[in-house]
Design a protein around this motif. Structure first.
Motif, mmCIF file in Angstrom:
data_model
loop_
_atom_site.group_PDB
_atom_site.id
_atom_site.type_symbol
_atom_site.label_atom_id
_atom_site.label_comp_id
_atom_site.label_asym_id
_atom_site.label_seq_id
_atom_site.Cartn_x
_atom_site.Cartn_y
_atom_site.Cartn_z
ATOM 1 N N PHE A 211 0.897 -1.189 0.089
ATOM 2 C CA PHE A 211 -0.102 0.046 -0.003
ATOM 3 C C PHE A 211 0.869 1.181 0.033
ATOM 4 O O PHE A 211 1.763 1.498 0.953
ATOM 5 C CB PHE A 211 -0.887 0.020 1.344
ATOM 6 C CG PHE A 211 -1.834 -1.048 1.503
ATOM 7 C CD1 PHE A 211 -3.214 -0.734 1.099
ATOM 8 C CD2 PHE A 211 -1.547 -2.234 1.679
ATOM 9 C CE1 PHE A 211 -4.161 -1.703 1.298
ATOM 10 C CE2 PHE A 211 -2.721 -3.063 1.844
ATOM 11 C CZ PHE A 211 -3.833 -3.130 1.784
ATOM 12 N N SER A 212 0.716 2.033 -1.047
ATOM 13 C CA SER A 212 1.192 3.617 -0.823
ATOM 14 C C SER A 212 0.420 4.479 -0.314
ATOM 15 O O SER A 212 -0.802 4.135 -0.134
ATOM 16 C CB SER A 212 1.727 3.895 -2.233
ATOM 17 O OG SER A 212 0.649 4.242 -3.055
ATOM 18 N N SER A 213 0.857 5.573 0.318
ATOM 19 C CA SER A 213 0.138 6.535 1.107
ATOM 20 C C SER A 213 -0.510 5.851 2.331
ATOM 21 O O SER A 213 -1.669 5.865 2.500
ATOM 22 C CB SER A 213 -0.668 7.317 0.208
ATOM 23 O OG SER A 213 0.206 8.442 -0.651
ATOM 24 N N TYR B 50 -5.712 2.872 4.940
ATOM 25 C CA TYR B 50 -5.772 2.030 6.008
ATOM 26 C C TYR B 50 -7.098 1.458 6.319
ATOM 27 O O TYR B 50 -7.291 0.376 6.914
ATOM 28 C CB TYR B 50 -5.009 2.601 7.421
ATOM 29 C CG TYR B 50 -5.812 3.832 8.085
ATOM 30 C CD1 TYR B 50 -7.081 3.620 8.527
ATOM 31 C CD2 TYR B 50 -4.991 5.128 8.070
ATOM 32 C CE1 TYR B 50 -7.396 4.887 9.130
ATOM 33 C CE2 TYR B 50 -5.439 6.073 8.520
ATOM 34 C CZ TYR B 50 -6.630 6.097 9.051
ATOM 35 O OH TYR B 50 -7.341 7.164 9.996
ATOM 36 N N GLY B 51 -8.169 2.300 5.810
ATOM 37 C CA GLY B 51 -9.475 1.422 5.981
ATOM 38 C C GLY B 51 -9.485 0.306 5.137
ATOM 39 O O GLY B 51 -10.407 -0.619 5.438
ATOM 40 N N THR B 52 -8.955 0.250 4.082
ATOM 41 C CA THR B 52 -8.848 -1.015 3.128
ATOM 42 C C THR B 52 -8.145 -1.967 3.769
ATOM 43 O O THR B 52 -8.631 -3.220 3.874
ATOM 44 C CB THR B 52 -8.292 -0.521 1.751
ATOM 45 O OG1 THR B 52 -8.844 0.328 1.271
ATOM 46 C CG2 THR B 52 -8.207 -1.887 0.891
ATOM 47 N N ALA B 53 -7.106 -1.811 4.687
ATOM 48 C CA ALA B 53 -6.292 -2.843 5.219
ATOM 49 C C ALA B 53 -7.092 -3.307 6.407
ATOM 50 O O ALA B 53 -7.059 -4.465 6.698
ATOM 51 C CB ALA B 53 -4.795 -2.035 5.707
ATOM 52 N N ARG C 235 0.417 -7.559 4.584
ATOM 53 C CA ARG C 235 0.014 -6.219 4.027
ATOM 54 C C ARG C 235 1.292 -5.163 4.494
ATOM 55 O O ARG C 235 1.600 -5.113 5.767
ATOM 56 C CB ARG C 235 -1.156 -5.663 4.921
ATOM 57 C CG ARG C 235 -2.458 -6.359 4.446
ATOM 58 C CD ARG C 235 -3.334 -6.210 5.367
ATOM 59 N NE ARG C 235 -3.332 -6.819 6.799
ATOM 60 C CZ ARG C 235 -4.033 -6.850 7.741
ATOM 61 N NH1 ARG C 235 -5.109 -6.275 7.710
ATOM 62 N NH2 ARG C 235 -3.587 -7.227 9.075
ATOM 63 N N VAL C 236 2.053 -4.736 3.424
ATOM 64 C CA VAL C 236 2.811 -3.623 3.549
ATOM 65 C C VAL C 236 2.625 -2.279 3.662
ATOM 66 O O VAL C 236 2.085 -1.980 2.477
ATOM 67 C CB VAL C 236 4.073 -4.124 2.667
ATOM 68 C CG1 VAL C 236 5.337 -3.276 2.809
ATOM 69 C CG2 VAL C 236 4.614 -5.702 2.754
ATOM 70 N N ALA C 237 2.984 -1.680 4.442
ATOM 71 C CA ALA C 237 2.710 -0.194 4.302
ATOM 72 C C ALA C 237 3.979 0.705 3.973
ATOM 73 O O ALA C 237 4.823 0.614 4.434
ATOM 74 C CB ALA C 237 2.253 0.474 5.843
ATOM 75 N N LEU C 238 3.600 1.397 2.869
ATOM 76 C CA LEU C 238 4.779 2.388 2.418
ATOM 77 C C LEU C 238 4.171 3.891 2.888
ATOM 78 O O LEU C 238 2.779 4.165 2.532
ATOM 79 C CB LEU C 238 4.675 2.235 0.902
ATOM 80 C CG LEU C 238 5.601 1.294 0.144
ATOM 81 C CD1 LEU C 238 5.524 1.208 -1.302
ATOM 82 C CD2 LEU C 238 6.927 1.058 0.647
ATOM 83 N N THR C 239 5.076 4.645 3.696
ATOM 84 C CA THR C 239 4.638 5.851 3.941
ATOM 85 C C THR C 239 5.924 6.811 4.098
ATOM 86 O O THR C 239 7.075 6.216 3.957
ATOM 87 C CB THR C 239 3.937 5.621 5.509
ATOM 88 O OG1 THR C 239 3.434 7.114 5.331
ATOM 89 C CG2 THR C 239 4.866 5.325 6.600
ATOM 90 N N SER C 240 5.698 7.904 4.284
ATOM 91 C CA SER C 240 6.824 8.950 4.440
ATOM 92 C C SER C 240 7.452 8.605 5.856
ATOM 93 O O SER C 240 6.927 8.007 6.658
ATOM 94 C CB SER C 240 6.560 10.470 4.609
ATOM 95 O OG SER C 240 5.605 10.723 5.455
ATOM 96 N N ALA C 241 8.728 9.059 5.998
ATOM 97 C CA ALA C 241 9.584 8.966 7.202
ATOM 98 C C ALA C 241 8.909 9.562 8.431
ATOM 99 O O ALA C 241 8.494 8.920 9.481
ATOM 100 C CB ALA C 241 10.894 9.324 7.190
ATOM 101 N N GLY C 242 8.313 10.577 8.273
ATOM 102 C CA GLY C 242 7.453 11.528 9.175
ATOM 103 C C GLY C 242 6.310 10.967 9.606
ATOM 104 O O GLY C 242 5.793 11.055 10.732
#
Length: 367
Positions: free
Chosen positions: A183-185, A192-195, A206-213
């Protein structure tokens, strides 16, 4: 009866989404035959609205509420409104409806297919548009409605509808044979609703891709098996059939994902645009070409199989559980920020457009 009023609207330049202007005009509040006039009380602004504007031409979102100006459009928003005038049997002054509105003080609709549930806007310019956006629901009918959760409903229901139907679509297709979803964003509410809707599948990662912040926030969601920043993407091994669920719309990131997972990437699902603000491009440098997920198509399929009441129950029950997940933890995962007026709406939209809104915030505008 009041026969005239000042109508206010916020319109947006179609090719420069951070440019908007507020207009006022005096209009009659006497409805034409078959017409209902709604006064808009509040609406939600999320990255969903950025998607509507970014794909306003390709997905016809600009067509729902014409401005009469070629270069300027109404960004659609989900909200609540009350009937201030009606020439339609079965729709009374004072009734409250949930639905799709412009960021404006009033909306004139041609109410058709009136039932206990509500009505559809049968205005000529909306006839060829997705019917899911043309439906207005009576609050008095909706068993999942509560005055206390109005802000949550307009913030989360439109996003959750996409989440719920996307999760249903992926499960219906048995994840196209994938055992890993990326998942991006991943901090976006739709992602995250989909997850959350997918639940726990022993053989599915389920792998989360997000910004470091945003890593700390995403970790607190507790709905992904693995969390990596965009910079760490290549640390995820390309060792199992993978499905990319793109909520960012970032073309450079999409190409990185496609190149990294290469032969193991079996499906690329384009689900939204939390980061990109240009027209949708369904292309990728290698691997499967992205396929756009459009929730109304899955709703239409399930309406035929489950009936509209079954679909409403499926989404409504899931939505209540989602409310609870976000608001009943020790540290709530959603902070509702309520603002007043069109200048506030313009400011929030600009912050969303430039990616300056915090993922924990949910913005509601009182009009």
């Amino acid at each position: 009866m009041q026969i005239s009023s000042t109508v206010t609207r916020l319109i947006t330049r179609k090719n420069a989404l951070d440019q908007g202007r507020i207009e006022q005009v005096s209009c009659s509040l006497i409805p034409a035959a078959g017409e209902v006039i709604l006064k808009i009380d509040r609406c939600a602004l999320t990255t969903n609205n950025i998607t509507y504007a970014a794909y306003g031409n390709s997905m016809n979102y600009w067509s729902f509420f014409p401005t009469g100006l070629a270069e300027w459009g109404h960004v659609p928003a989900w909200g609540f409104a009350e009937v201030v005038a009606s020439d339609v049997p079965g729709i009374k002054v004072g009734e409250r409806f949930y639905g799709y509105f412009p960021i404006a003080s009033h909306l004139w609709v041609r109410a058709e297919r009136v039932t206990e549930r509500g009505f559809y806007d049968g205005a000529e310019h909306r006839l060829g548009l997705a019917s899911a956006y043309n439906q207005y629901t009576r609050c008095s009918w909706d068993s999942y409605y509560s005055p206390d959760t109005e802000n949550l409903q307009i913030l989360l229901k439109p996003l959750f509808l996409t989440s719920s139907m996307l999760a249903d679509f992926l499960q219906d297709k048995q994840f196209f044979g994938a055992t890993r979803l990326v998942f991006s964003s991943a901090s976006s509410k739709t992602a995250y609703g989909t997850a959350v809707c997918l639940g726990n599948h022993p053989a599915l990662e389920r792998v989360a891709l997000t910004s470091a912040g945003n890593k700390a926030f995403v970790e607190s969601l507790d709905c992904y098996e693995r969390l990596v920043s965009y910079e760490e993407l290549e640390s995820v091994k390309s060792d199992r059939p993978t499905l990319y669920v793109d909520f960012s719309g970032d073309l450079a990131l999409r190409d990185r994902v496609h190149q990294h997972f290469a032969g193991q990437l079996i499906y690329s699902c384009f689900a939204g645009s939390a980061q990109a603000t240009h027209e949708a491009r369904l292309t990728a440098i290698v691997g499967p070409q992205p396929v756009f997920f459009f929730a109304p198509i899955q709703i239409r399929k399930r309406n035929a199989e489950w009936g509209p009441e079954g679909v409403s129950e499926h989404i409504g029950a899931g939505l209540l559980q989602f409310y609870q997940k976000l608001t009943t933890t020790e540290k709530p995962l959603l902070e509702v920020v309520e603002s007043q007026g069109y200048e506030a709406a313009q400011d929030v939209f600009s912050r969303l457009f430039h990616g300056r809104a915090k993922p924990i915030e949910g913005h509601v505008i009182r009009l």
